[in-house]
Motif scaffolding. Structure first.
Motif, mmCIF file in Angstrom:
data_model
loop_
_atom_site.group_PDB
_atom_site.id
_atom_site.type_symbol
_atom_site.label_atom_id
_atom_site.label_comp_id
_atom_site.label_asym_id
_atom_site.label_seq_id
_atom_site.Cartn_x
_atom_site.Cartn_y
_atom_site.Cartn_z
ATOM 1 N N VAL A 157 0.850 -1.191 0.000
ATOM 2 C CA VAL A 157 0.000 0.000 0.000
ATOM 3 C C VAL A 157 0.887 1.242 0.000
ATOM 4 O O VAL A 157 1.853 1.331 0.748
ATOM 5 C CB VAL A 157 -0.927 -0.003 1.238
ATOM 6 N N SER A 158 0.541 2.201 -0.857
ATOM 7 C CA SER A 158 1.353 3.428 -0.934
ATOM 8 C C SER A 158 0.664 4.629 -0.295
ATOM 9 O O SER A 158 1.302 5.624 0.018
ATOM 10 C CB SER A 158 1.683 3.746 -2.394
ATOM 11 N N GLY A 159 -0.664 4.552 -0.128
ATOM 12 C CA GLY A 159 -1.351 5.692 0.460
ATOM 13 C C GLY A 159 -2.828 5.439 0.711
ATOM 14 O O GLY A 159 -3.422 4.509 0.165
ATOM 15 N N LEU A 160 -3.399 6.279 1.573
ATOM 16 C CA LEU A 160 -4.831 6.240 1.857
ATOM 17 C C LEU A 160 -5.427 7.597 1.506
ATOM 18 O O LEU A 160 -4.871 8.633 1.866
ATOM 19 C CB LEU A 160 -5.077 5.948 3.347
ATOM 20 N N LYS B 80 -10.039 5.388 -0.345
ATOM 21 C CA LYS B 80 -9.354 4.756 -1.466
ATOM 22 C C LYS B 80 -8.016 4.270 -0.931
ATOM 23 O O LYS B 80 -7.255 5.049 -0.334
ATOM 24 C CB LYS B 80 -9.108 5.766 -2.602
ATOM 25 N N VAL B 81 -7.748 2.983 -1.121
ATOM 26 C CA VAL B 81 -6.471 2.415 -0.706
ATOM 27 C C VAL B 81 -5.601 2.315 -1.957
ATOM 28 O O VAL B 81 -5.856 1.512 -2.852
ATOM 29 C CB VAL B 81 -6.657 1.020 -0.072
ATOM 30 N N TRP B 82 -4.577 3.174 -2.018
ATOM 31 C CA TRP B 82 -3.701 3.205 -3.194
ATOM 32 C C TRP B 82 -2.596 2.168 -3.045
ATOM 33 O O TRP B 82 -1.960 2.056 -2.000
ATOM 34 C CB TRP B 82 -3.093 4.599 -3.379
ATOM 35 N N LEU B 83 -2.377 1.415 -4.096
ATOM 36 C CA LEU B 83 -1.362 0.368 -4.093
ATOM 37 C C LEU B 83 -0.114 0.830 -4.838
ATOM 38 O O LEU B 83 -0.163 1.806 -5.596
ATOM 39 C CB LEU B 83 -1.909 -0.905 -4.741
#
Length: 409
Positions: A137-140, A148-151
């Motif tokens: 995971v790179s960010g929320l 949004k859970v950014w990968l």
């Protein structure tokens, strides 16, 4: 936006416990578990020498909470919702019995961590938890009604709920993606480490273990328990507990300090001096080297005699006062200069993490960001060795699962 979705970040004990319990309690909930590595439950696997120290046989919450150098007040509240008997019962209902050892540590009766792993994987399969390994995971990103859970691959998963159980990070900059949500971070530092003593002659005794009291000179740090001499310095439960309680203080000393070891916890310099005077008469004609009267490991005893300059053929009646004084120091106040640390096996623990003032201990929900939950070591909670860190993982995972399931109705 998926109103019925929970994304769990981290495939360790807390992450798995939240995922399987949330999926079980809320049948309409879609649960996706993301693990950045290729291995699931890796700390469970190695814990307790591969036996998995599941929890601690604590008599009550107050006793248990005092085993956490950081997070005592927090766990005191969270344990009110899910505590040791609940953990034992949870595993028992799934065919896994736990046993308590004399020191309070609890293990599966099989003495195999695989039993715990298989149980959790079976639950995940039963309740259709979607597991994705090698997914970082790179960010929320907060959305109108969820996240949004950014990968790392620049894709995003939309979700209503997020449970973060990403473990402890050794460096503060690794927390950046969580700080971006507005959360504060207590600087992470190693806890549970062993003491390095490069070049010290004591390392020739590697493998020798004895119960001792360990003090750190110039501090109030003091622990009693088994001390193990290793080929790099000192280890064992007393050392690990000292490192946990002293994690911040010892970091401030740059891991350069003196450990003072009393190998006879019931004795001090005065009482030992009196006893040695008696031994001069009682054992007068016997060689000091042959057998020690204190029940210490023989190799350790001979090492102390060598360090005190006592000749191999010396008899008790002939013990000079200067050498006797040195021996007393060796036995009850051995000075061990420490230069550095070694992380304890794969069971490393960090202190530091998300500030506890920003998390509700009764729900594990962020006080700053609705529908964002935390569990396990990513928070500024850490326990000494003995099953305490796992109990915090089970408790925080379960509480978050219950909270999310209740919100689902």
């Amino acid at each position: 936006m998926k109103d019925n979705r929970l994304v769990v970040i981290g495939g360790g004990a807390a992450g798995f416990f939240c995922a399987v319990n949330a999926a079980r309690m809320a049948k309409s909930l879609e649960v996706i578990l993301l693990e950045k590595s290729s291995k699931l439950l890796s700390k469970v696997k190695v814990s307790g020498g591969g036996r998995c120290n599941v929890t601690h046989n604590a008599p009550d919450i107050l006793y248990m909470s005092k085993r956490y150098p950081r997070g005592q007040h927090f766990v005191k509240k969270s344990f009110g919702h899910f505590f040791v008997p609940d953990t034992i019962q949870w595993f028992k209902e799934r065919g896994v019995s736990l046993k308590a050892e004399p020191d309070g540590r609890m293990f599966p009766v099989t003495d195999s961590s695989q039993t715990i792993i298989d149980c959790l994987l079976k639950e995940a399969e039963k309740y259709k938890v979607q597991i994705r390994t090698n997914t970082a995971v790179s960010g929320l990103e907060k959305t109108a009604d969820g996240w949004k859970v950014w990968l790392d691959d620049e894709n995003a998963i939309e979700t209503k709920f997020v449970f973060v159980a990403a473990g402890g990070y050794p460096q503060a900059d690794k927390f950046g993606w969580l700080q971006a949500t507005g959360h504060g971070i207590v600087t992470p530092l190693p806890s549970l480490f062993t003491f390095n003593m490069p070049g010290n002659p004591i390392i020739s005794l590697m493998g020798v273990s004895s119960v001792a009291v360990v003090k750190i000179a110039g501090t109030k740090l003091q622990e009693q328990g088994p001390v193990l001499i290793t080929h790099w310095g000192l280890s064992g439960p007393a050392i690990l507990r000292t490192s946990a309680w002293g994690a911040r203080e010892l970091a401030d000393l740059n891991y350069q300090f003196t450990a003072i070891v009393n190998w006879l916890p019931d004795q001090n310099e005065n009482s030992l001096r009196e006893q040695l005077q008696s031994l001069r008469f009682e054992l007068g004609g016997q060689k000091i080297y042959n057998k020690n009267p204190f029940g210490l490991p023989q190799r350790l005893w001979q090492f102390m005699l060598e360090q005190s300059g006592i000749a191999e053929d010396a008899r008790w009646a002939d013990l000079p006062s200067k050498e006797q004084h040195k021996l007393i120091k060796q036995v009850v106040a051995m000075e061990c200069p420490v230069k550095g640390k070694t992380t304890f096996k794969e069971e490393f623990v960090t202190c530091g993490g998300i500030k506890l003032s920003e998390i509700d201990p009764n729900t594990m929900e962020s006080k700053l960001c609705p529908q964002l939950y935390f569990g396990g070591e990513v928070m500024d909670v850490d326990g000494i060795t003995g099953g305490f860190n796992f109990q915090h993982a089970w408790s925080s995972g379960y509480i978050a699962a219950q909270t999310i399931a209740n919100k689902m109705g």
